[in-house]
Design a protein around this motif. Structure first.
Motif, short mmCIF file in Angstrom:
data_model
loop_
_atom_site.label_atom_id
_atom_site.label_comp_id
_atom_site.label_asym_id
_atom_site.label_seq_id
_atom_site.Cartn_x
_atom_site.Cartn_y
_atom_site.Cartn_z
N LEU A 127 0.44 8.56 -4.09
CA LEU A 127 -0.71 8.68 -3.21
C LEU A 127 -1.99 8.91 -3.99
O LEU A 127 -3.05 8.38 -3.64
N ALA A 128 -1.89 9.68 -5.07
CA ALA A 128 -3.08 9.88 -5.91
C ALA A 128 -3.49 8.56 -6.57
O ALA A 128 -4.68 8.24 -6.64
N GLU A 143 -10.59 3.80 -3.95
CA GLU A 143 -11.96 4.18 -4.23
C GLU A 143 -12.63 3.18 -5.16
O GLU A 143 -13.80 2.82 -4.98
N ASN A 146 -18.87 10.52 -2.06
CA ASN A 146 -18.03 11.72 -2.05
C ASN A 146 -18.84 12.97 -1.69
O ASN A 146 -19.08 13.84 -2.53
N ARG A 149 -5.02 6.31 -3.90
CA ARG A 149 -6.36 6.77 -3.53
C ARG A 149 -7.39 6.34 -4.57
O ARG A 149 -8.47 5.85 -4.23
N ASP A 203 -16.24 9.60 2.06
CA ASP A 203 -16.21 8.85 0.81
C ASP A 203 -17.58 8.25 0.49
O ASP A 203 -17.92 8.09 -0.68
N GLU A 260 0.83 -1.20 0.00
CA GLU A 260 0.00 0.00 0.00
C GLU A 260 0.87 1.26 0.00
O GLU A 260 2.02 1.23 0.48
N THR A 264 -6.54 6.89 4.29
CA THR A 264 -5.34 6.87 3.44
C THR A 264 -4.24 7.75 4.01
O THR A 264 -3.38 8.25 3.27
N THR A 316 -9.19 0.89 5.80
CA THR A 316 -7.88 1.16 5.18
C THR A 316 -7.82 0.50 3.80
O THR A 316 -8.48 -0.53 3.57
N PRO A 317 -7.04 1.06 2.88
CA PRO A 317 -6.90 0.43 1.56
C PRO A 317 -6.40 -1.01 1.65
O PRO A 317 -6.81 -1.86 0.85
N LEU A 331 -12.30 6.35 3.80
CA LEU A 331 -11.08 5.62 3.49
C LEU A 331 -9.93 6.25 4.24
O LEU A 331 -9.67 7.46 4.10
#
Length: 354
Positions: free
Chosen positions: A227-228, A235, A253, A231, A268, A200, A282, A318-319, A280
């Motif tokens: 990070l983008a 999502e 959102n 993310r 989210d 991650e 992140t 968490t992701p 989320l």
């Protein structure tokens, strides 16, 4: 005498084929070959060659990639455990009868490790001039030949990949990035780590932060992209979790606000009828500024506490959990939705697009 010739007093049956071709002075001595005899066999024209200090290839000619990896590990290991004492059988592990030599306090890292993990944007093993090996800081060991020594105050738990111990992906990435000045290469490595499901983004950023690499502009730019990317992937997994596990559709959102009052923060997903919010998580250390990191974490906590005082249940995912256990996370959300019937009605809030 070569790697097919039995060595006394003990044979090499407990070693894999490559481990019979690459042995240290200590291992040879355990099999009845003195240091003088090893040196004689490694003279020009002899059947062996000394590849690294104290490490011999029991053949002439170029080493294979596998031999190079094992040779570097043997060089970096204080006392390899692949030659057990007389009468003590070797201890196989989950890798089968030809389990890897156990290399105490040494593991591959950097580009070689990432290549072993299957990264497509790293060089092939034969093309690597140096093979990075991670050892404790206390070891008195110098880089030599193809072995490049990297020290650390605390060794991570290694993974066994293709029979050799390898540093976890985030640590291997940090050691690789440390020697890469090209922004494009760094960005490709970090992106593949996330897209390929190796780790991650937060784990990568933590390791880069600990390595003090977040002061380099080209690394910071790559981290922003990472990070983008992470993310967006999280999502997408969240949308898929809601759809595939039959959860009711939320509003996506959104931002909550008290009527005529302040903004309560962005979410989210939100289920208005049940007053259940999902966020989320992140968070990741950014740019090495501990005060900024603490401020971000404090803001998360304040927002959650405020929403819960208003009767809104907040679910943090968490992701990593979303990737590794989506069914379990769907159960957590479903439980929160079902429990809403037993709670006091939540305060009225406005739901606005974020």
């Amino acid at each position: 005498m070569n790697h097919n010739t039995p060595l006394s007093p003990r044979p090499l049956r407990h070693l894999s084929e490559v481990q019979r071709r690459v042995l240290t002075t200590a291992q040879l001595r355990a099999h009845g070959v003195t240091a003088t005899e090893a040196t004689e066999h490694a003279r020009p024209g002899g059947p062996w060659q000394q590849f690294l200090p104290g490490v011999y290839l029991l053949h002439q000619g170029p080493p294979t990639s596998e031999e190079r990896l094992h040779a570097v590990l043997l060089y970096a290991t204080r006392s390899p455990l692949g030659a057990p004492a007389a009468g003590v059988p070797p201890q196989p592990d989950a890798n089968g009868p030809h389990a890897p030599l156990r290399y105490p306090d040494a593991m591959l890292t950097g580009l070689a490790a990432l290549t072993l993990y299957g990264f497509s944007c790293t060089p092939t093993l034969p093309s690597l001039e140096h093979i990075d090996v991670l050892v404790p800081r206390s070891r008195r060991l110098r880089s030599t030949g193809c072995a490049r020594v990297i020290r650390t105050p605390l060794l991570p738990a290694p993974h066994v990949v293709t029979g050799v111990p390898v540093a976890p992906v985030p640590r291997a990435l940090a050691d690789a990035v440390d020697r890469l000045p090209d922004a494009g290469t760094v960005r490709r490595l970090l992106t593949e780590a996330v897209r390929g499901g190796h780790c991650e983004p937060a784990a990568v950023v933590r390791e880069l932060n600990q390595a003090r690499l977040l002061s380099r502009p080209h690394v910071v730019d790559a981290v922003d992209s990472l990070l983008a990317e992470g993310r967006a992937m999280a999502e997408d997994r969240l949308y898929r979790m809601v759809r595939e596990h039959g959860l009711p559709d939320p509003v996506w959102n959104v931002e909550l606000r008290l009527p005529g009052g302040p903004c309560l923060g962005g979410l989210d997903a939100y289920w208005p009828e049940q007053a259940v919010a999902l966020e989320l998580d992140t968070r990741a250390p950014r740019h090495g500024h501990r005060q900024e990191d603490v401020a971000v974490w404090s803001e998360y906590s304040r927002k959650r506490e405020h929403l819960e005082r208003l009767g809104i249940t907040v679910v943090h995912i968490t992701p990593r959990k979303l990737r590794e256990a989506p069914e379990q996370q769907a159960t957590v959300v479903r439980t929160a939705l079902m429990a809403s019937a037993d709670r006091e009605p939540a305060a009225y809030v406005m739901v606005l697009p974020r």
